[in-house]
Motif scaffolding. Structure first.
Motif: not given
Length: 241
Positions: A210-230
């Motif tokens: 699961i690749e997630r790009l998280a945004f603040d209210l102004e749609r600026r990206p503030i976190e990028w993460r990759r979560s891996r599970g079986p």
């Protein structure tokens, strides 16, 4: 609203002003916003204009209306997406929020992929976190997380044992950064040696990413993460009407 773009419709100016207050944390998640009549008087606009601005923020997931109580700043509930994709239950069948363990924290020069995701110059300092999520000491997810150092400097001063199980409240409380939306992409890959060791799987076992790009209210990206599970723990649920 005098500092806002007067070329925009009045409801859009009001929407942007309310969003700015939330971004500055003048209004925080869980706060009740003023009534439509109060906002109408404060901004000198019609109630219908206020309602249209609030409707837009509700549709964006920033505000939520509660019947008989009013309109509140919405609390992000992004952990629910993990429940949508993976089965997180104890041996007794109880649904659980996974425990989190920070394995590594360091400052690195942003690789091109990270810089592109966060919309920052390549090589700018970023904080790299490696995190393991577990249920009853059984590893279920390995995560790689990247944050822009200039916005998350306070994260470096926190003992990793004090991070807690959810990061977004930490971002808000210690860094003043509020996540309000996110985009997610799902893919499949095979476990590398390191991922297999972390998740106690065989090398080459199928993983859901699961690749997630998280945004603040102004749609600026503030976190990028990759979560891996079986893949054996993966589930996908969608309701079609």
């Amino acid at each position: 609203m005098s500092q806002l773009d007067v070329r925009l419709p009045r409801y859009q100016q009001l929407r942007d002003d309310l969003a700015a207050q939330i971004n500055r944390r003048d209004l925080r998640p869980g706060d009740l916003i003023p009534s439509e009549a109060e906002l109408s008087a404060r901004y000198g606009v019609a109630v219908g204009t206020v309602r249209k601005a609030i409707d837009q923020l509700v549709s964006e997931g920033v505000l939520e209306r509660q019947q008989g109580r009013g309109t509140y700043v919405r609390r992000a509930r992004f952990n629910s997406s993990l429940f949508r994709f993976f089965r997180f239950h104890s041996e007794s069948g109880e649904r659980r929020i996974p425990q989190s363990r920070i394995l590594r924290r360091k400052v690195v020069a942003a690789p091109s992929a990270v810089a592109s995701a966060l919309r920052i110059p390549e090589g700018e300092p970023v904080i790299s976190l490696s995190r393991l999520r577990l249920i009853e000491d059984q590893p279920l997810l390995s995560e790689e997380i990247w944050l822009q150092k200039s916005r998350f400097e306070a994260v470096l001063a926190i003992d990793t044992a004090d991070f807690g199980d959810l990061l977004y409240p930490l971002y808000e409380e210690r860094c003043g950064q509020v996540v309000v939306s996110a985009d997610e992409i799902l893919s499949v890959e095979s476990a590398t040696d390191m991922q297999a060791r972390l998740l106690r799987l065989k090398k080459g076992a199928p993983l859901i990413v699961i690749e997630r790009l998280a945004f603040d209210l102004e749609r600026r990206p503030i976190e990028w993460r990759r979560s891996r599970g079986p893949a054996t723990r993966f589930r996908y649920h969608v309701e079609i009407r």
